[in-house]
Write an enzyme that holds these catalytic residues in place. Structure first.
Site, PDB file in Angstrom:
ATOM      1  N   ASP A 214       0.876  -1.168   0.000  1.00  0.00           N
ATOM      2  CA  ASP A 214       0.000   0.000   0.000  1.00  0.00           C
ATOM      3  C   ASP A 214       0.919   1.225   0.000  1.00  0.00           C
ATOM      4  OD1 ASP A 214      -1.384   2.238   0.756  1.00  0.00           O
ATOM      5  OD2 ASP A 214      -2.408   1.321   2.462  1.00  0.00           O
ATOM      6  N   CYS A 378      -8.464   6.910  10.050  1.00  0.00           N
ATOM      7  CA  CYS A 378      -8.823   5.631   9.392  1.00  0.00           C
ATOM      8  C   CYS A 378      -7.802   4.546   9.735  1.00  0.00           C
ATOM      9  CB  CYS A 378      -8.961   5.776   7.885  1.00  0.00           C
ATOM     10  SG  CYS A 378     -10.203   6.962   7.402  1.00  0.00           S
TER      11      CYS A 378
END
Ligand code: 7TS
Length: 420
Positions: A214, A378
């Site tokens: 990621d 998040c």
């Protein structure tokens, strides 16, 4: 508690950025909010855009606007050429072997979902394992949880230490014959930690386990070389690297992408359709169903041109200077505790202050024209790991200055007085 730890400087050279000149390229930086000059320190959420990118998007809609890959007419050919040129620019930006390994998608989030559903779903059986780390963004957790619900696979999590660094021996211990895939952040958005992705990839590959990276927070800050990393997939978003929203990249090794089924069905991803059977298009088009974000893609190409003109190494070196300066200044504030003190860090300063809720700090800073993010970013499991409900996060980009960090410090001292 005051933290005095200073992160190791990753890039040892001094930078040569003309920051004042760079700032002139970003129109949004030159505005006042509540009568104060904007100090934009929320770059990990999304970054501001240089005029060159804004102009490229405007030019597309003003002159070239047309659908791609389908018209024989002049405008469609121009739009197709610009779209495919952007793919070549991305290929060069991440040093992919081939342009067809670059899939345009909506974002990092969509990239992870694509890999989970199109690549991993066919690999895993009940009881198989997917390994992530304790510092992932929800985008690199929830798609794997969905996959586990669908398949009966199990999500395993490698732990981190109190500085926010991955515990590599623990990570390695978690790799076992049931591990089907590893997915880790290159840089943590909540802590700033730069993960040792080379080592992670090598360790997993020794066991023939594919690795997904990621790269949402890395693409704006580091020179990415997917061939050198040897990752199987690398995912990032345009909007965090000074490009448009709604456009992202899912890089995958060609032989893996070729073997994967499509993620979505629709126009442009087919070679032929009858009502009985459809033959899919070749990569990358097999993964780009429907009319894509053409303007966003062309805008991303312009972003890469802009970044290449400055040099990612120069950006990284300057941001390390800012990080060092910011770490030192914040550490001198009474009652401030940095969350995330890894030796290798990107320019993210996450912190809490004794007796003041992060949202109150954010509100006070906002009134001073200073934009930070407060909350869980998040990354709720990271907050749980550090025993805090939320942090304040100042995330710096190469257009930020030491004076802006001084403004942040002044705002925090003010917040300390109001609530202290
Ligand atoms: N991965 C990481 C490490 C991220 O930081 C983010 C977004 C994502 C994935 C998802 O990216 P998207 O472009 O698909 O939304 N991080 C943040 C943040 O830190 N604040 O707002 C969004």
């Amino acid at each position: 508690m005051t933290t005095t730890m200073t992160p190791e400087v990753v890039v040892g050279v001094r930078s040569h950025l003309d920051v004042e000149k760079i700032r002139r390229d970003f129109p949004a930086l030159h505005q006042k909010v509540y009568g104060k000059p904007l100090v934009y320190l929320d770059n990990a959420a999304t970054s501001q855009k240089p005029q060159a990118v804004i102009d490229a998007i405007t030019r597309f809609f003003t002159i070239e606007n047309s659908n791609i890959h389908r018209g024989v007419h002049y405008l469609s050919e121009q739009a197709t050429r610009a779209y495919e040129e952007a793919r070549v620019k991305v290929k060069e930006f991440i040093n992919a072997r081939e342009a067809r390994e670059v899939i345009f998608c909506r974002s990092t989030t969509e990239g992870v979902n694509l890999v989970a559903q199109s690549f991993a779903r066919r690999l895993v059986k009940p009881g198989d394992e997917i390994l992530i780390t304790a510092m992932e963004h929800h985008s690199n957790i929830v798609p794997w949880q969905i996959l586990c619900e669908q398949t009966g696979a199990v999500l395993r999590v490698a732990p981190i230490n109190d500085a926010g660094e991955l515990l590599l021996p623990e990570f390695e211990k978690l790799l076992n014959p049931k591990t089907r895939l590893v997915s880790v952040a290159h840089i943590s958005n909540a802590l700033g930690t730069i993960n040792p992705v080379e080592q992670i990839i090598e360790t997993a590959h020794r066991r023939k386990i594919p690795v997904v990276i990621d790269g949402a927070q890395a693409a704006p800050h580091l020179k990415i070389d997917v061939q050198q990393l040897d990752c199987d997939f690398y995912l990032f978003s345009g909007h965090k690297m000074f490009g448009p929203t709604g456009i992202g990249v899912a890089y995958g090794k060609a032989h893996l992408l070729e073997a994967m089924p499509p993620y979505q069905g629709g126009g442009d991803m087919i070679l032929s359709v009858t009502l009985e059977k459809t033959t899919y298009n070749v990569i990358p088009h097999k993964f780009e169903a429907g009319t894509p974000n053409i303007a966003g893609t062309i805008g991303l190409g312009a972003t890469i041109d802009y970044l290449a003109g400055i040099g990612m190494e120069n950006i990284a070196a300057y941001e390390q200077e800012l990080l060092e300066y910011g770490t030192e200044k914040l550490s001198s504030i009474p009652g401030l505790r940095l969350i995330g003190t890894a030796k290798k860090k990107a320019s993210i300063l996450s912190f809490v202050m004794d007796g003041i809720h992060p949202h109150d700090i954010g509100t006070i800073l906002d009134r001073e024209g200073i934009a930070v993010r407060t909350g869980h970013h998040c990354a709720q499991p990271v907050m749980q790991r550090f025993g805090v409900p939320a942090t304040v996060r100042a995330s710096l980009a190469f257009y930020n200055t030491k004076e802006e960090i001084d403004a942040l410090v002044a705002g925090l001292l003010e917040a300390g007085k109001v609530f202290g």
